[in-house]
Write a protein that holds these residues in place. Sequence first.
Motif, mmCIF file in Angstrom:
data_model
loop_
_atom_site.group_PDB
_atom_site.id
_atom_site.type_symbol
_atom_site.label_atom_id
_atom_site.label_comp_id
_atom_site.label_asym_id
_atom_site.label_seq_id
_atom_site.Cartn_x
_atom_site.Cartn_y
_atom_site.Cartn_z
ATOM 1 N N PHE A 1 0.981 -1.211 0.052
ATOM 2 C CA PHE A 1 0.093 0.023 0.159
ATOM 3 C C PHE A 1 0.892 1.256 0.080
ATOM 4 C CE2 PHE A 1 -1.854 3.439 2.651
ATOM 5 C CZ PHE A 1 -3.180 3.742 1.902
ATOM 6 N N ALA A 2 1.858 1.391 0.747
ATOM 7 C CA ALA A 2 2.719 2.536 0.761
ATOM 8 C C ALA A 2 3.400 2.684 -0.251
ATOM 9 C CB ALA A 2 3.705 2.524 1.914
ATOM 10 N N ALA B 1 3.763 6.009 -5.075
ATOM 11 C CA ALA B 1 4.054 6.111 -6.888
ATOM 12 C C ALA B 1 3.033 6.794 -7.236
ATOM 13 C CB ALA B 1 4.294 4.681 -7.509
ATOM 14 N N ALA B 2 1.878 7.133 -6.839
ATOM 15 C CA ALA B 2 0.647 7.670 -7.205
ATOM 16 C C ALA B 2 0.658 9.076 -6.722
ATOM 17 C CB ALA B 2 -0.639 7.000 -6.737
ATOM 18 N N CYS B 3 1.477 9.480 -5.734
ATOM 19 C CA CYS B 3 1.489 10.864 -5.203
ATOM 20 C C CYS B 3 2.823 11.315 -5.085
ATOM 21 C CB CYS B 3 0.786 10.857 -3.945
ATOM 22 S SG CYS B 3 -1.041 10.303 -3.960
ATOM 23 N N VAL C 1 6.017 5.216 2.894
ATOM 24 C CA VAL C 1 6.848 4.045 3.139
ATOM 25 C C VAL C 1 7.709 4.050 4.308
ATOM 26 C CG1 VAL C 1 9.126 3.434 1.883
ATOM 27 C CG2 VAL C 1 7.145 4.204 0.483
ATOM 28 N N VAL C 2 8.222 5.274 4.759
ATOM 29 C CA VAL C 2 8.945 5.220 6.030
ATOM 30 C C VAL C 2 8.075 4.616 7.261
ATOM 31 C CG1 VAL C 2 10.093 6.439 7.765
ATOM 32 C CG2 VAL C 2 10.357 7.127 5.477
ATOM 33 N N ARG C 3 6.563 5.351 7.425
ATOM 34 C CA ARG C 3 5.960 4.853 8.289
ATOM 35 C C ARG C 3 5.643 3.244 8.215
ATOM 36 N NH1 ARG C 3 2.091 7.931 11.521
ATOM 37 N NH2 ARG C 3 1.559 5.996 11.963
#
Length: 289
Positions: free
Chosen positions: A160-161, A166-168, A177-179
């Motif tokens: 999901f991350a 990639a979409a935003c 991604v870090v979260r």
Amino acid sequence: MRKRDWDTARAILAGADPEHLSYYVTVAGGVRDVTRWITGPIREEPDSALPVLIRGAALVSLAWEVSEAAGESGESPEVRQAWAKADECLDEALRLDPACADAWAYKIEVSRAAALPVEERWRRFHRMIEIYPGHWYGHVEMLMALAPEAGGTTGAMLEFARTRAAACPATHIPALVVRAHLAHHAHLEKLRNPAGKGAIADWSYLERDDITDEIWDAGQLSVFHDDYHETLLTPIPWNLFAYAFTYGDILKQASNLYEVISDDWITREPWGDMDFFLASRAYTHRNLG
């Protein structure tokens, strides 16, 4: 809001752009005892979604308190009723304003807390991004709704991350991604040291080349992107990337972020407390050379 000055609060909320509004709603909904008096503005403004949204946000906070008080009996009727009450209030806000992305963000949180099916969690998320694709808090809630603690998997959370990053591009969203990696690191630490006492944290996961490379790339998609614009929420990704770079041993970039954060833009997450932030910053500066 603490002074129960709804006229002033409404003017601030109504004049905010979507990102500022998403933050202000979290602040307004977190004011203690707001549910006791916001019913007045709701009665006086029957066609306005705003006071209903604030009540819904406050009911979500109250539902967490009920859940925490219930402890092991988290499936009690009182807990279920608290979450259902919050969800119904958010539904009313959406009836009054179908384009209220903040209501959908809170409904994602409710879907996780109330252990609704993952299909319903996704439905709520997709409705939110149809309205506001870059809603940071709603993305965080969906990330948490896919985490192992919520019945999901690390793989689903990371996918999901990555997909949303990639979409935003050029937004805060790639910091998800870090979260996701920090959440997995915390999960590994909990498995390694269930009591959470006495043991020194094992940072080997965040030091892996594939992890540091992915976090670096996420930074280039987010706060280091040429088209990224700083906003009210920018300190959130700043702090997330500073943490990841520190314990991923990317100390030069971590140091640069600490300089920007200074003493003015420190966020509670991911540090937990000020002592850990200060120790992390000192560690970075001490080892940079």
